[in-house]
Scaffold this active site. Structure first.
Site, PDB file in Angstrom:
ATOM      1  N   PRO A  43       0.583  -1.354  -0.307  1.00  0.00           N
ATOM      2  CA  PRO A  43       0.284  -0.005  -0.195  1.00  0.00           C
ATOM      3  C   PRO A  43       1.035   1.178  -0.124  1.00  0.00           C
ATOM      4  O   PRO A  43       1.995   1.440   0.575  1.00  0.00           O
ATOM      5  CB  PRO A  43      -0.745  -0.419   1.556  1.00  0.00           C
ATOM      6  CG  PRO A  43       0.604  -1.437   2.582  1.00  0.00           C
ATOM      7  CD  PRO A  43       0.525  -1.671   1.205  1.00  0.00           C
ATOM      8  N   MET A  44       1.213   1.965  -0.780  1.00  0.00           N
ATOM      9  CA  MET A  44       1.231   3.303  -1.027  1.00  0.00           C
ATOM     10  C   MET A  44       0.262   4.767  -0.882  1.00  0.00           C
ATOM     11  O   MET A  44      -0.678   4.490  -1.646  1.00  0.00           O
ATOM     12  CB  MET A  44       2.204   3.339  -2.141  1.00  0.00           C
ATOM     13  CG  MET A  44       3.795   2.743  -1.825  1.00  0.00           C
ATOM     14  SD  MET A  44       4.341   2.546  -3.748  1.00  0.00           S
ATOM     15  CE  MET A  44       3.375   1.781  -4.175  1.00  0.00           C
ATOM     16  N   THR A  45       0.869   5.722  -0.624  1.00  0.00           N
ATOM     17  CA  THR A  45      -0.588   7.193  -0.169  1.00  0.00           C
ATOM     18  C   THR A  45      -0.302   7.644  -2.006  1.00  0.00           C
ATOM     19  O   THR A  45       0.785   7.844  -1.865  1.00  0.00           O
ATOM     20  CB  THR A  45      -0.326   7.973   0.707  1.00  0.00           C
ATOM     21  OG1 THR A  45      -0.155   7.064   2.494  1.00  0.00           O
ATOM     22  CG2 THR A  45      -0.933   9.125   0.827  1.00  0.00           C
ATOM     23  N   GLN A 118      -6.791  -1.740   2.007  1.00  0.00           N
ATOM     24  CA  GLN A 118      -6.154  -1.526   3.387  1.00  0.00           C
ATOM     25  C   GLN A 118      -7.528  -0.621   4.039  1.00  0.00           C
ATOM     26  O   GLN A 118      -7.525   0.941   3.113  1.00  0.00           O
ATOM     27  CB  GLN A 118      -4.571  -0.640   3.249  1.00  0.00           C
ATOM     28  CG  GLN A 118      -4.063  -0.897   4.641  1.00  0.00           C
ATOM     29  CD  GLN A 118      -2.950  -0.353   4.913  1.00  0.00           C
ATOM     30  OE1 GLN A 118      -2.830   1.040   4.374  1.00  0.00           O
ATOM     31  NE2 GLN A 118      -1.924  -1.168   4.817  1.00  0.00           N
ATOM     32  N   HIS A 194      -4.224  -1.712   8.971  1.00  0.00           N
ATOM     33  CA  HIS A 194      -3.416  -0.992   8.557  1.00  0.00           C
ATOM     34  C   HIS A 194      -3.253  -0.756  10.676  1.00  0.00           C
ATOM     35  O   HIS A 194      -3.632   0.312  10.905  1.00  0.00           O
ATOM     36  CB  HIS A 194      -3.005  -0.094   7.911  1.00  0.00           C
ATOM     37  CG  HIS A 194      -1.770   0.740   8.122  1.00  0.00           C
ATOM     38  ND1 HIS A 194      -0.691   0.243   8.839  1.00  0.00           N
ATOM     39  CD2 HIS A 194      -1.499   1.932   7.266  1.00  0.00           C
ATOM     40  CE1 HIS A 194       0.158   1.387   7.897  1.00  0.00           C
ATOM     41  NE2 HIS A 194      -0.224   2.273   6.910  1.00  0.00           N
ATOM     42  N   ASN A 197       2.942   2.172  10.769  1.00  0.00           N
ATOM     43  CA  ASN A 197       4.224   3.460  10.962  1.00  0.00           C
ATOM     44  C   ASN A 197       2.699   4.320  10.456  1.00  0.00           C
ATOM     45  O   ASN A 197       2.082   5.633  10.001  1.00  0.00           O
ATOM     46  CB  ASN A 197       3.047   3.156   8.674  1.00  0.00           C
ATOM     47  CG  ASN A 197       4.160   2.214   8.496  1.00  0.00           C
ATOM     48  OD1 ASN A 197       5.027   1.461   9.001  1.00  0.00           O
ATOM     49  ND2 ASN A 197       3.859   2.137   6.731  1.00  0.00           N
ATOM     50  N   TYR A 199      -0.261   3.972  12.609  1.00  0.00           N
ATOM     51  CA  TYR A 199      -1.768   4.672  12.682  1.00  0.00           C
ATOM     52  C   TYR A 199      -2.793   3.945  13.923  1.00  0.00           C
ATOM     53  O   TYR A 199      -1.861   3.443  14.861  1.00  0.00           O
ATOM     54  CB  TYR A 199      -2.086   4.058  11.080  1.00  0.00           C
ATOM     55  CG  TYR A 199      -1.533   4.759   9.790  1.00  0.00           C
ATOM     56  CD1 TYR A 199      -2.563   6.460   9.764  1.00  0.00           C
ATOM     57  CD2 TYR A 199      -0.259   4.711   9.165  1.00  0.00           C
ATOM     58  CE1 TYR A 199      -1.905   6.856   8.796  1.00  0.00           C
ATOM     59  CE2 TYR A 199       0.065   5.713   8.113  1.00  0.00           C
ATOM     60  CZ  TYR A 199      -0.842   6.764   8.194  1.00  0.00           C
ATOM     61  OH  TYR A 199       0.000   7.296   7.268  1.00  0.00           O
ATOM     62  N   GLY A 332       6.934  -1.377  -2.541  1.00  0.00           N
ATOM     63  CA  GLY A 332       6.300  -0.558  -2.452  1.00  0.00           C
ATOM     64  C   GLY A 332       6.543   0.551  -4.165  1.00  0.00           C
ATOM     65  O   GLY A 332       6.272   0.281  -4.440  1.00  0.00           O
TER      66      GLY A 332
END
Length: 378
Positions: A43-45, A118, A194, A197, A199, A332
């Site tokens: 997952p990548m923003t 996610q 998630h 990191n 969260y 990623g």
């Protein structure tokens, strides 16, 4: 070390099926899915949703381009307005968002791919300017995140979050389960919570962000309680075999402090391992070698990620699998500039470098869907 996971009884197609010498190209069986290879798109923003947190059409193109991954895990999706980190982060809390995500999952499936959603609750990482309701972020304790934070109007200072009441903690658990149900309605093959990191679940686990003295704080049993309750609620909502959990023990990202991660995460795994999740997604860290410590404590599929502290290469990813440290490897940043990352591995073509680092997190196709596959790169 346990190198045979519960969900991998039919894990590899082996050379006879595909004459693959690279272990990343072997097939792998999850409880409900057979993956054609062992590369997971991490997952990548990317922030391409609109201000209503509705995925834009370009997102379907982006994910479909990367359908060659064994499994795609989507960018972090807000489970509620309370859980938003950015205004243009996609959500799964309205039917309009669900319908837009359906177009994304249909595109991925049409291209032969598999995709998990996610679910990512920002907790203290939120900001009133980044929430549709303009509210102050909620967190385990009133401990401010380091700033500045990004908004659509530029960088702003972080704010002190409000410590969640017990009722709000329980609501956050419910929000995760509701978002998981919405993800399945939207056509996702499963969901990943998630818990890494910085969260919300990580904020309950860490020393400096959880100063609570109620049942959700204090000793290790209290610190893991929220993460366990979320995992149980999501597993009950959509089935444990459709659910993954991501953790990043000891990751100091965004000001997180975990002085001794091992006891906390060992107890967390002991609580959730019997549920029979689809996988555990672990981000490794040199300060605490989580992959090596937790591998023998997890009886299911393990997804490993080392990209937080070193550059992931096809060679380093293959070694993780070949050495038995992980079953699947999540990749990623290389997927930003390599929509055909797996196909390049199979063909022995190097991964392309990211051209423009300023276009990861803006709206529009630039730096998003304009990286060509190797076959057409000129």
């Amino acid at each position: 070390m346990n190198t045979t996971s519960r969900n991998a009884t039919s894990s590899t197609a082996g050379p006879a099926a595909g004459t693959a010498v690279n272990p990343l190209l072997d097939a792998y069986a999850l409880p409900r899915l057979t993956l054609p290879n062992r590369v997971v798109m991490a997952p990548m923003t990317r922030l391409r949703a609109d201000r209503r947190a509705v995925p834009r059409p370009v997102m379907a193109e982006y994910y479909a381009q990367r359908a060659g991954a064994g499994l795609i895990v989507s960018e972090g999706i807000a489970p509620s307005p309370t859980g938003q980190q950015y205004l243009n982060q996609p959500g799964l809390f309205t039917e309009e968002q669900v319908e837009a995500w359906r177009r994304v999952t249909d595109a991925v499936h049409a291209a032969g791919g598999r995709i998990f959603a996610q679910i990512m609750h920002a907790g203290r990482n939120g900001h009133p300017a980044n929430r549709q309701d303009g509210g102050v972020p909620l967190a385990p304790s009133a401990v401010r995140a380091p700033g500045p934070l990004h908004t659509l109007d530029g960088k702003v200072d972080s704010v002190v979050p409000r410590a969640m009441t017990t009722a709000e903690v329980r609501q956050a658990v419910t929000d995760h389960a509701d978002a998981a149900r919405a993800a399945i309605r939207a056509g996702f093959d499963g969901v990943e919570v998630h818990g890494a990191n910085s969260y919300l679940p990580h904020q309950f686990l860490a020393d400096n962000t959880n100063l609570r003295t109620d049942r959700y704080g204090g000793d290790t049993a209290g610190r893991i309680r929220f993460a366990v309750e979320v995992t149980e609620a999501v597993a009950d909502a959509v089935g444990a075999e459709r659910m993954g959990l991501r953790i990043a023990p000891g990751n100091p990202q965004f000001g997180m402090v975990e002085r001794d991660p091992a006891p906390v995460y060992r107890e967390l795994l002991a609580a959730v391992d019997p549920l029979g999740l689809a996988y555990l997604h672990v981000t490794d860290d040199p300060a605490y070698p989580a992959l090596d410590d937790l591998r023998p404590r997890w009886s299911g599929t393990l997804v490993g990620n080392t990209g937080e502290h070193e550059e992931t290469t096809p060679e380093s990813a293959a070694r993780l699998v070949a050495d038995g440290r992980t079953d699947l490897v999540s990749v990623g940043r290389p997927y930003i500039s390599n929509p055909d990352a797996v196909e390049r591995i199979a063909a022995g073509i190097p991964w392309a470098r990211i051209r423009e680092k300023n276009f990861h997190y803006i709206s529009g196709p630039r730096g998003y869907v304009d990286y060509p596959p190797a076959a057409t790169a000129g």
